[in-house]
Design a protein around this motif. Sequence first.
Motif, mmCIF file in Angstrom:
data_model
loop_
_atom_site.group_PDB
_atom_site.id
_atom_site.type_symbol
_atom_site.label_atom_id
_atom_site.label_comp_id
_atom_site.label_asym_id
_atom_site.label_seq_id
_atom_site.Cartn_x
_atom_site.Cartn_y
_atom_site.Cartn_z
ATOM 1 N N PHE A 218 17.274 12.909 -16.569
ATOM 2 C CA PHE A 218 17.797 11.807 -17.372
ATOM 3 C C PHE A 218 19.315 11.918 -17.346
ATOM 4 N N PRO A 219 20.048 10.812 -17.304
ATOM 5 C CA PRO A 219 21.522 10.900 -17.292
ATOM 6 C C PRO A 219 22.047 11.712 -18.478
ATOM 7 N N GLY A 220 22.709 12.826 -18.185
ATOM 8 C CA GLY A 220 23.280 13.652 -19.234
ATOM 9 C C GLY A 220 22.306 14.599 -19.893
ATOM 10 N N GLY A 221 21.053 14.684 -19.390
ATOM 11 C CA GLY A 221 20.080 15.544 -20.049
ATOM 12 C C GLY A 221 18.853 15.798 -19.200
ATOM 13 N N CYS A 222 17.885 16.471 -19.821
ATOM 14 C CA CYS A 222 16.601 16.761 -19.184
ATOM 15 C C CYS A 222 15.512 16.484 -20.205
ATOM 16 N N ASN A 223 14.643 15.538 -19.920
ATOM 17 C CA ASN A 223 13.617 15.132 -20.871
ATOM 18 C C ASN A 223 12.517 16.166 -21.016
ATOM 19 N N ASN A 224 11.921 16.211 -22.206
ATOM 20 C CA ASN A 224 10.667 16.906 -22.396
ATOM 21 C C ASN A 224 9.554 16.026 -21.814
ATOM 22 N N PRO A 225 8.455 16.600 -21.298
ATOM 23 C CA PRO A 225 7.417 15.774 -20.675
ATOM 24 C C PRO A 225 6.802 14.734 -21.600
ATOM 25 N N CYS A 226 6.792 14.993 -22.921
ATOM 26 C CA CYS A 226 6.197 14.003 -23.828
ATOM 27 C C CYS A 226 6.996 12.708 -23.854
ATOM 28 N N THR A 227 8.307 12.808 -23.647
ATOM 29 C CA THR A 227 9.130 11.600 -23.601
ATOM 30 C C THR A 227 8.771 10.753 -22.397
ATOM 31 N N VAL A 228 8.343 11.406 -21.317
ATOM 32 C CA VAL A 228 8.048 10.718 -20.060
ATOM 33 C C VAL A 228 6.590 10.290 -19.990
ATOM 34 N N TYR A 229 5.664 11.223 -20.294
ATOM 35 C CA TYR A 229 4.245 10.975 -20.042
ATOM 36 C C TYR A 229 3.458 10.551 -21.274
ATOM 37 N N LYS A 230 3.847 11.006 -22.468
ATOM 38 C CA LYS A 230 3.213 10.579 -23.714
ATOM 39 C C LYS A 230 1.699 10.808 -23.720
ATOM 40 N N THR A 231 1.259 11.971 -23.265
ATOM 41 C CA THR A 231 -0.154 12.321 -23.298
ATOM 42 C C THR A 231 -0.316 13.703 -23.925
ATOM 43 N N ASN A 232 -1.503 13.981 -24.447
ATOM 44 C CA ASN A 232 -1.718 15.272 -25.088
ATOM 45 C C ASN A 232 -1.913 16.397 -24.086
#
Length: 227
Positions: free
Chosen positions: A163-177
């Motif tokens: 992500f510009p300026g960062g690194c997302n956690n997978p929940c932000t991207v995939y939104k699955t349990n």
Amino acid sequence: MMSSSSKMSYLGTLSLIIISTLLITTNAANFRIKNNCPYVVWAAASPGGGRQLNPNDGWSLDVAPGTKYARIWGRTNCNFGGGGCETGDCNGQLECKGYGKAPNTVVEYALNQFNNYDYYDISVIDGFNIPMEFGPTTDVGGECKLSSCTADIIGQCPDPLKFPGGCNNPCTVYKTNEYCCYQEPCNPTDYSRFFKERCPASLSYKADKTANYSCPGGTNYKVVFCP
């Protein structure tokens, strides 16, 4: 005119208010927030609001005893005239009223809780944007110690999480349990291990219980961006 009993009641109430105010002031925890980054960081605190910190700037924040569900984080590349912040944004405002938008490295804390201890952690559950260090301003010993997350997570970030300026956690991207986004019990994944291997003293996913710290109530703390 006020009767003698009314005066005594009034003075008694006033005394209680003054004493309560003094106790809150005396027992408030002080957070010294420092920007050691070579770039501007817009520090954010809930509660507390926000402050622009140029390189080497600091911010002293007093937080009332008993406060819980509290956070401190940093924001980058902000434009409050429009667009907000690239990372850590809180509704486009300098003075934050809630939590920041992922990805952002976050300090989480609660003051004067069980046995009058403060509890805290650094979390990358919302991803990562700025290296951080958090802990007591003086050596107290035990579990009351510094926590940090300073690895080059942005430079090494897996492609799906970039992500510009960062690194997302997978929940932000995939939104699955599958990635422990909604409920427990759940297990670590390759993505949570990516964060944990680089920042072992930080929480890497919602069921991670391995990086929680505590200090006696009344401790003062420091928060350092780019330690």
